[in-house]
Enzyme design. Structure first.
Site, mmCIF file in Angstrom:
data_model
loop_
_atom_site.group_PDB
_atom_site.id
_atom_site.type_symbol
_atom_site.label_atom_id
_atom_site.label_comp_id
_atom_site.label_asym_id
_atom_site.label_seq_id
_atom_site.Cartn_x
_atom_site.Cartn_y
_atom_site.Cartn_z
ATOM 1 N N TYR A 21 77.419 89.373 72.364
ATOM 2 C CA TYR A 21 76.254 90.117 72.708
ATOM 3 C C TYR A 21 75.501 89.861 74.035
ATOM 4 O O TYR A 21 74.324 89.704 73.913
ATOM 5 C CB TYR A 21 75.346 90.374 71.520
ATOM 6 C CG TYR A 21 76.046 91.224 70.436
ATOM 7 C CD1 TYR A 21 75.443 92.351 70.455
ATOM 8 C CD2 TYR A 21 76.812 90.736 69.223
ATOM 9 C CE1 TYR A 21 75.950 93.430 69.338
ATOM 10 C CE2 TYR A 21 77.478 91.438 68.108
ATOM 11 C CZ TYR A 21 77.039 92.767 68.420
ATOM 12 O OH TYR A 21 77.386 93.506 67.437
ATOM 13 N N TYR A 148 74.525 97.791 59.702
ATOM 14 C CA TYR A 148 75.327 96.741 60.497
ATOM 15 C C TYR A 148 76.078 95.839 59.519
ATOM 16 O O TYR A 148 75.662 95.239 58.614
ATOM 17 C CB TYR A 148 74.565 95.670 61.473
ATOM 18 C CG TYR A 148 75.488 95.030 62.186
ATOM 19 C CD1 TYR A 148 76.044 95.512 63.030
ATOM 20 C CD2 TYR A 148 75.703 93.571 61.655
ATOM 21 C CE1 TYR A 148 77.124 94.423 64.018
ATOM 22 C CE2 TYR A 148 76.412 92.781 62.339
ATOM 23 C CZ TYR A 148 77.164 93.321 63.434
ATOM 24 O OH TYR A 148 78.326 92.446 64.135
ATOM 25 N N ASP A 240 76.856 94.075 50.497
ATOM 26 C CA ASP A 240 76.990 93.308 51.611
ATOM 27 C C ASP A 240 75.988 92.071 51.663
ATOM 28 O O ASP A 240 74.773 92.544 52.234
ATOM 29 C CB ASP A 240 77.288 93.952 53.094
ATOM 30 C CG ASP A 240 77.392 93.297 54.119
ATOM 31 O OD1 ASP A 240 77.536 92.106 53.924
ATOM 32 O OD2 ASP A 240 77.511 93.729 55.235
ATOM 33 N N LYS A 269 78.535 84.021 56.563
ATOM 34 C CA LYS A 269 77.351 83.272 57.211
ATOM 35 C C LYS A 269 77.050 81.937 56.667
ATOM 36 O O LYS A 269 77.619 80.979 56.841
ATOM 37 C CB LYS A 269 76.277 84.130 57.361
ATOM 38 C CG LYS A 269 76.547 85.173 58.342
ATOM 39 C CD LYS A 269 74.926 85.933 58.706
ATOM 40 C CE LYS A 269 75.355 87.120 59.815
ATOM 41 N NZ LYS A 269 75.411 86.490 61.334
#
Length: 439
Positions: A21, A148, A240, A269
């Site tokens: 990114y 996302y 999610d 994560k």
């Protein structure tokens, strides 16, 4: 340390590395980090930075946590990796047992992968093949706008269409996007879903917080209603929790804010405390049973070389133990309370709007007179100003947010809050009025 090291390492990095990114044409020199400890990261000149975003939302307990490090070290001396097809090991079995005890009671099976995006890929394939194995034609996917879920093709497909996905638009599969639910649109959402329900394989959603979209938040009660409706329409639900899991919302999981339960859940994560990559997809017994057949072609043909890696499983076990300690749960409550108090203070600032908070996640927007955008150049200006003050914040365009490690002290949070106010008070809007590069 030698001041010549930093430019040398930055130059070496630029010669060989492609950063995520990052607009590489205009990117400045990266900051070489040589060590981490607790909430701090240290560069090669000895400057320390408070990691206010948990290094992309993964570091739960702080950097180089001694307990996690020691557990991984001991495991490394015993077993570092083994193929998970036809074999198993203690860390994988124990992690599955420990995690399932904390999840909604319908979650019965654990499927391992290697990051959040692949956890989502596995979930989508489970749902589509579930219908296929039962002889049903259900291939449509339902997802929220602005979603996302990752950067692999399946995860991209169920993420909101944007500049990020535009080059691949013709290659993404069909998805029906709906708005996040609220009191005004809930009934119209039900009508929209009912029209296509028989064709829908699953509904995938980020519960309560859409992170990459700019920390957009919505109420649990309306998600509950939507989930209840999907259940009556026999639509499988994928929750999610890659970002929201492991305490980020103020409770262990976003699921703890809800009365309805999903069929599948995705994790990554904070799963290993930020120590190493790992993904997990859990599912109900009903879904698992659809793959139990004498027909070998009904097998879930999906896997990864590092599936259930013993080191990652061990890190996750250690992180989970730390998370469940009373002092960690107390810290989560404290951070949530401090955020709430600061939100009241910053709400009075004339240049700030759209303040929102869910647990340890706090977000607010700098007024630019334009639409909120990830590409708003104000983000880079703010990012640099906070770096100069020893704080790592990575604004999503004009959206500033805090997602700190749970080990952060009250004084360290106050330091961040104080610097936010100082930056805003010295920031002259007339000097920095960048336009959005894209909506």
């Amino acid at each position: 340390m030698n001041t010549l090291i930093q430019p040398l390492l930055a130059e070496r990095d630029k010669a060989v590395n492609w950063h995520p990114y990052t607009h590489m044409k205009t990117a400045g020199d990266v900051i070489p980090i040589v060590k981490g400890k607790g909430v701090y990261l240290y560069d090669d000149e000895g400057k320390k930075y408070i990691d206010a975003v948990s290094s992309w939302w993964v570091t739960l307990h702080g950097h180089a946590h001694p307990y996690i490090s020691e557990r991984v070290f001991q495991q490394l001396k015993t077993l570092e990796q083994v193929i998970f097809a036809g074999f198993t090991h203690e860390p994988a079995v124990q992690l599955s047992e420990n995690l399932l005890k904390l999840l909604p009671e319908n979650q019965k099976k654990v499927f391992y992968s290697d990051n959040g995006s692949t956890a989502v890929e596995a979930a989508l394939k489970m749902c589509i093949q579930y219908a296929y194995n039962l002889g049903k034609e259900k291939t449509k996917i339902l997802a929220f706008r602005n979603a996302y879920h990752g950067d692999t093709f399946g995860a991209m497909s169920v993420s909101g269409r944007s500049i990020w996905t535009k080059p691949f638009g013709s290659m993404l599969f069909e998805v029906v996007f709906i708005d996040t639910p609220n009191a005004e649109n809930l009934e119209s959402l039900k009508i929209q879903i009912r029209r296509i329900a028989k064709e829908v394989a699953c509904f995938i959603y980020e519960p309560l917080v859409q992170g990459a979209a700019g920390m957009l938040m919505y109420e649990a009660e309306y998600l509950d209603e939507l989930m209840k409706f999907c259940r009556t329409e026999e639509i499988l639900m994928i929750q999610d929790e890659v970002f929201t899991g492991f305490g980020r919302t103020g409770k262990l999981f976003a699921a703890n804010h809800l009365t309805e339960i999903p069929d599948i859940m995705c994790f990554s994560k904070g799963l290993t405390g930020g120590t190493m990559p790992m993904g997990i997809t859990t599912c109900s017994q009903e879904i698992f049973n659809a793959f139990l057949s004498d027909d070998k072609y009904k097998t879930l043909f999906h896997g990864h070389s590092f599936t259930a890696n013993p080191l990652a499983c061990t890190a996750a076990l250690a992180s989970l133990e730390l998370l469940l300690q009373e002092k960690t749960l107390t810290a989560v409550d404290r951070i949530s309370k401090q955020h709430s108090d600061f939100a009241k203070i910053i709400s009075k600032h004339p240049d700030i709007e759209n303040i929102r908070q869910t647990g340890t996640i706090l977000a607010f927007e700098y007024k630019t007179g334009q639409n909120t955008s990830y590409f708003n150049e104000i983000g880079k200006v703010l990012y640099d100003k906070f770096l100069q003050r020893g704080i790592i914040m990575r604004p999503l365009g004009n959206v500033m947010y805090l997602v700190p490690p749970y080990c952060i002290a009250s004084e360290e949070l106050d330091f961040i809050y104080r610097n936010i106010l100082e930056v805003l008070d010295t920031f002259k809007n007339q000097d920095h009025c960048p336009t959005d590069a894209a909506d």
